[in-house]
Design a protein around this motif. Sequence first.
Motif, PDB file in Angstrom:
ATOM      1  N   TYR A  26     -25.124 -23.308   4.830  1.00  0.00           N
ATOM      2  CA  TYR A  26     -24.068 -22.385   4.679  1.00  0.00           C
ATOM      3  C   TYR A  26     -23.204 -22.006   3.652  1.00  0.00           C
ATOM      4  N   LEU A  27     -22.713 -20.698   3.522  1.00  0.00           N
ATOM      5  CA  LEU A  27     -21.707 -20.391   2.525  1.00  0.00           C
ATOM      6  C   LEU A  27     -20.539 -20.814   3.062  1.00  0.00           C
ATOM      7  N   ALA A  28     -19.745 -21.781   2.252  1.00  0.00           N
ATOM      8  CA  ALA A  28     -18.366 -22.225   2.788  1.00  0.00           C
ATOM      9  C   ALA A  28     -17.214 -21.955   2.050  1.00  0.00           C
ATOM     10  N   ARG A  29     -16.266 -22.059   2.399  1.00  0.00           N
ATOM     11  CA  ARG A  29     -15.189 -21.810   1.491  1.00  0.00           C
ATOM     12  C   ARG A  29     -14.544 -23.372   1.427  1.00  0.00           C
ATOM     13  N   HIS A  30     -14.011 -23.850   0.057  1.00  0.00           N
ATOM     14  CA  HIS A  30     -13.404 -24.876  -0.049  1.00  0.00           C
ATOM     15  C   HIS A  30     -12.072 -24.993   0.475  1.00  0.00           C
ATOM     16  N   PRO A  31     -11.394 -26.041   1.094  1.00  0.00           N
ATOM     17  CA  PRO A  31     -10.137 -26.096   1.761  1.00  0.00           C
ATOM     18  C   PRO A  31      -9.110 -26.071   0.824  1.00  0.00           C
ATOM     19  N   ARG A  32      -9.056 -26.306  -0.289  1.00  0.00           N
ATOM     20  CA  ARG A  32      -7.913 -26.545  -1.417  1.00  0.00           C
ATOM     21  C   ARG A  32      -7.947 -25.560  -2.654  1.00  0.00           C
ATOM     22  N   LEU A  33      -9.564 -25.309  -3.031  1.00  0.00           N
ATOM     23  CA  LEU A  33      -9.614 -24.705  -4.075  1.00  0.00           C
ATOM     24  C   LEU A  33     -10.418 -23.036  -3.851  1.00  0.00           C
ATOM     25  N   PRO A  34     -10.015 -22.348  -4.800  1.00  0.00           N
ATOM     26  CA  PRO A  34     -10.454 -20.906  -4.725  1.00  0.00           C
ATOM     27  C   PRO A  34     -11.825 -20.945  -5.063  1.00  0.00           C
ATOM     28  N   ARG A  35     -12.820 -21.741  -4.161  1.00  0.00           N
ATOM     29  CA  ARG A  35     -14.158 -21.709  -4.670  1.00  0.00           C
ATOM     30  C   ARG A  35     -15.033 -21.552  -3.371  1.00  0.00           C
ATOM     31  N   LEU A  36     -16.057 -20.885  -3.579  1.00  0.00           N
ATOM     32  CA  LEU A  36     -17.231 -21.124  -2.307  1.00  0.00           C
ATOM     33  C   LEU A  36     -18.398 -21.945  -2.989  1.00  0.00           C
ATOM     34  N   ILE A  37     -18.730 -22.830  -1.790  1.00  0.00           N
ATOM     35  CA  ILE A  37     -19.809 -23.960  -1.920  1.00  0.00           C
ATOM     36  C   ILE A  37     -20.875 -23.686  -1.057  1.00  0.00           C
ATOM     37  N   ALA A  38     -22.094 -24.242  -1.211  1.00  0.00           N
ATOM     38  CA  ALA A  38     -23.181 -24.151  -0.456  1.00  0.00           C
ATOM     39  C   ALA A  38     -23.293 -25.602   0.201  1.00  0.00           C
ATOM     40  N   LEU A  39     -22.936 -25.443   1.350  1.00  0.00           N
ATOM     41  CA  LEU A  39     -22.932 -26.653   2.554  1.00  0.00           C
ATOM     42  C   LEU A  39     -24.251 -27.012   3.096  1.00  0.00           C
ATOM     43  N   LYS A  40     -24.986 -27.978   2.832  1.00  0.00           N
ATOM     44  CA  LYS A  40     -26.299 -28.276   3.331  1.00  0.00           C
ATOM     45  C   LYS A  40     -26.017 -29.353   4.440  1.00  0.00           C
ATOM     46  N   LEU A  41     -26.419 -28.846   5.762  1.00  0.00           N
ATOM     47  CA  LEU A  41     -26.190 -29.804   6.792  1.00  0.00           C
ATOM     48  C   LEU A  41     -27.759 -30.393   7.304  1.00  0.00           C
ATOM     49  N   LEU A  42     -27.689 -31.434   6.952  1.00  0.00           N
ATOM     50  CA  LEU A  42     -29.225 -32.191   7.413  1.00  0.00           C
ATOM     51  C   LEU A  42     -29.465 -32.450   8.863  1.00  0.00           C
ATOM     52  N   SER A  43     -30.523 -32.494   9.451  1.00  0.00           N
ATOM     53  CA  SER A  43     -30.942 -32.427  10.674  1.00  0.00           C
ATOM     54  C   SER A  43     -30.457 -33.731  11.192  1.00  0.00           C
ATOM     55  N   ARG A  44     -29.606 -33.845  12.391  1.00  0.00           N
ATOM     56  CA  ARG A  44     -29.365 -35.102  12.905  1.00  0.00           C
ATOM     57  C   ARG A  44     -30.661 -36.066  13.273  1.00  0.00           C
ATOM     58  N   ASP A  45     -31.355 -35.403  13.788  1.00  0.00           N
ATOM     59  CA  ASP A  45     -32.669 -36.310  14.396  1.00  0.00           C
ATOM     60  C   ASP A  45     -33.523 -36.875  13.469  1.00  0.00           C
ATOM     61  N   LEU A  46     -33.260 -36.453  11.832  1.00  0.00           N
ATOM     62  CA  LEU A  46     -34.003 -37.197  10.977  1.00  0.00           C
ATOM     63  C   LEU A  46     -32.980 -38.351  10.484  1.00  0.00           C
ATOM     64  N   PHE A  47     -31.911 -38.572  10.763  1.00  0.00           N
ATOM     65  CA  PHE A  47     -31.081 -39.309  10.296  1.00  0.00           C
ATOM     66  C   PHE A  47     -30.410 -40.583  11.234  1.00  0.00           C
ATOM     67  N   GLY A  48     -31.271 -40.851  12.291  1.00  0.00           N
ATOM     68  CA  GLY A  48     -30.428 -41.622  13.216  1.00  0.00           C
ATOM     69  C   GLY A  48     -30.457 -43.099  12.805  1.00  0.00           C
ATOM     70  N   ASP A  49     -31.264 -43.514  11.601  1.00  0.00           N
ATOM     71  CA  ASP A  49     -31.659 -45.105  11.401  1.00  0.00           C
ATOM     72  C   ASP A  49     -30.541 -45.180  10.178  1.00  0.00           C
ATOM     73  N   ILE A  50     -29.842 -46.437  10.634  1.00  0.00           N
ATOM     74  CA  ILE A  50     -28.803 -46.890   9.681  1.00  0.00           C
ATOM     75  C   ILE A  50     -29.122 -46.752   8.252  1.00  0.00           C
ATOM     76  N   GLU A  51     -30.642 -47.382   8.088  1.00  0.00           N
ATOM     77  CA  GLU A  51     -30.882 -47.610   6.552  1.00  0.00           C
ATOM     78  C   GLU A  51     -31.123 -46.317   6.020  1.00  0.00           C
ATOM     79  N   VAL A  52     -31.422 -45.287   6.686  1.00  0.00           N
ATOM     80  CA  VAL A  52     -31.587 -43.804   6.278  1.00  0.00           C
ATOM     81  C   VAL A  52     -30.153 -43.409   5.870  1.00  0.00           C
ATOM     82  N   ARG A  53     -29.195 -43.786   6.366  1.00  0.00           N
ATOM     83  CA  ARG A  53     -27.966 -43.331   6.240  1.00  0.00           C
ATOM     84  C   ARG A  53     -27.443 -43.797   4.867  1.00  0.00           C
ATOM     85  N   ARG A  54     -27.775 -45.323   4.765  1.00  0.00           N
ATOM     86  CA  ARG A  54     -27.554 -45.776   3.408  1.00  0.00           C
ATOM     87  C   ARG A  54     -28.359 -45.164   2.361  1.00  0.00           C
TER      88      ARG A  54
END
Length: 562
Positions: A26-54
Motif C-alpha cells: 500500500y501507499l501510505a502516509r507517515h503519521p509525523r513526517l511529510p513522507r509517503l512510504i510503501a507499506l508491505k503487509l505480509l500474509s497472516r497465514d504465512l506467519f503463524g509460527d513463532i520461529e517464523v516471527r523471530r
Amino acid sequence: MLRAGERFAGYEIERELGRGGMGSVYLARHPRLPRLIALKLLSRDLFGDIEVRRRFEREGDLIARLEHPNIVPVYDRGIDDAQPWIAMRYIDGPDASQLEAANLPPRQAIRIIAETARALDFAHRRGVLHRDVKPANILLERIDAEERVFLADFGIARLRDDATKLTQTGSFTATLTYASPEQLSGQPLDPRSDQYSLACSLFRLLTGDVPFAAEHPVGIIHGHLNQAPPPVSALRAGLPQALDAVLARALAKHPEGRFDSCTEFTDAAQQALENPAGVTQVVPHAPFAPPAATTRFEPNPVPGQRPSGTSRYTARAQAPAPAAAAPRTAPPRPRKKRSKLRGCLLGVAALVVLPLAAVAVIVSVLDEKGTSHTPAITSEEPTPTTEDTITPTETTGPAAGLPENSGAAAQILSQRFPQMLPQADPSSDTNTGVGYQGATCTTYQPASPPPETGSGDPDLGAWEIAWNCTGVGHPTYRFVMYRSAADAEEALNALSGYTKSDIKLHGTKYTNYQISGSALLRPRLVTEFHAREGKHAFLMYTTGLLVTDDQLLEWWKSAPIN
C-alpha cells in the motif's frame, strides 16, 4: 484489504499499489513526517509460527543495515494484529518487468542490471543473499531527469521459505523463470545463485523473453538444469555475438563456471556491447550437478555478527573447471506472444500448482492401488518359478572380509558397480568422482551420513560404507554395503508402505521395494541384489525429482547396475 483513509500500524493508507502471493503493498502516509512510504503487509497465514516471527524480526534488522544507493531503504517493521508489515521507501516509478525490450536500448538495459549488480555485491560482502532477483524486484525512479535503480525485497524469499517450509521439502525458492539450478534442486546457495538470476533478468530486458520458456513448469525447470541458453544475438537484431558468450558464462549450470561477482558479469556485458572483440571465454555447457564437495556460505547471519572469512564463498576439493571453449550456438526460437509471462510470472503459483495437481491425483491413485506388502512379480524375461532355480541373494550370506578401512570398503562398492560408481582410492577416507550420467558421487560413513534428498529417505539400517551420487536431470542414487547379510535383511524388514516386485534383467534377478507415500513427483525405490559370488551385502536406494514412479522404474531398468 485496507481502504483509503484507514490506519494501520500508525500509517494512513492512501491506496493499494499491488497484491501478490506474499501479501499486499500500500501507499501510505507517515503519521509525523511529510513522507509517503510503501507499506508491505505480509500474509497472516504465512506467519503463524513463532520461529517464523523471530526470523522476520531478525531479517528486518539485517535488511535495515543494507544502506546502499541501489537498495530500497527499510524504515520500520513490526507485527500488528498478527499481521507482519514492513515500511520502506516509496519508489515512484515502474519495475523493470514493465519495460518493453523493443523500446529499451541495450545500453540502458545493461546499465539497469549493472546498478542492480552493485547492490547485490554490496549485500553479498555482508553475507546477505537476495534469493529472488527478477525484473519485478528492480524498481526504477526518475529524479531530476536521471533514472535511478533500486533493488527491493531483500530477505522476503527467505522469509517465505521459512514460513512454508519450502527449503525442507526441496521445493522452489524463487520465481521459476529466474531461479538458478541450485535453487531448483535444493542445493546450498552462494552469491553466484543471485548472479544467475541477474543474468536471466538481463536476458529478459534485452530480448523481451526469458532464457527457458515453456508452457509447463517442468519444461522451465528442465531448461534451467539441462539446456544451453539460446543466443540473444539470434533473438534481437544488432546484439553482438560477444554478448552471447557473456550470458552463457553467467548462466553456467555449475556455479564455479560463472563470474566471480555480479559486477564482473555486468562489466563483461558492457564490454561485449561496446567492444565485441574483447569477448570473455566461456565454460562449455554441461547439465547441472551439485558440487562434489561441501560449499560453505553464511547467508543472512544474525544481526550484529560479522561474517567470517568464508562468508563470500569457498569450496574445497572441487573438480577442475573444463577448458574454455566457444559457446554453443542454438537456432532462434519462434517468438510467442504471452501476456504477463515475459515479466515475473505473477501467476507462478497457478502455473506450478494447477498442472501438477492432476499429476498428484494420478500418483495418489496409483499409490492407493499399488501399496501392498504382497509381492507383485514383474519381469523383462520369464522369471523362474521353481525354488531351485532362484539364485541366493546377496543378503543371505555373511560379508566376507569386509575391510576396516573406509577407502578399501568404498573400492569394493566401486568394483561391484563399475559403471555406476567412480573408482575409489583405497588409501583415502573420503572419495569423490563422477558416476553414471555425470552424477556427482561421494563416499560417506555412518558417523556422517549422506545429506537428505528432501524425499523422506528411508532408514537403511546399520550400513558400513555408502556411495551417494547426486544427479540433476537424472535420479539420485545411493549404494550401501553392510558388514553382514543380517544387517541388510534387517534394513529391508524395517521398510514400510511399499510394493515389492521381483524383476529379472539380462539374466540377473533383483527385488525392488517401491515405497509409497512419496512427495509429489519424488518417488523412492530400494533395490535388493541377488548374489553372484556369495560375498558382501548391498542395497541401492534411488529417488527421482519431477518424475513418476513408473518413470523412475524405467530409468532404473536402463541403468548399468549389473
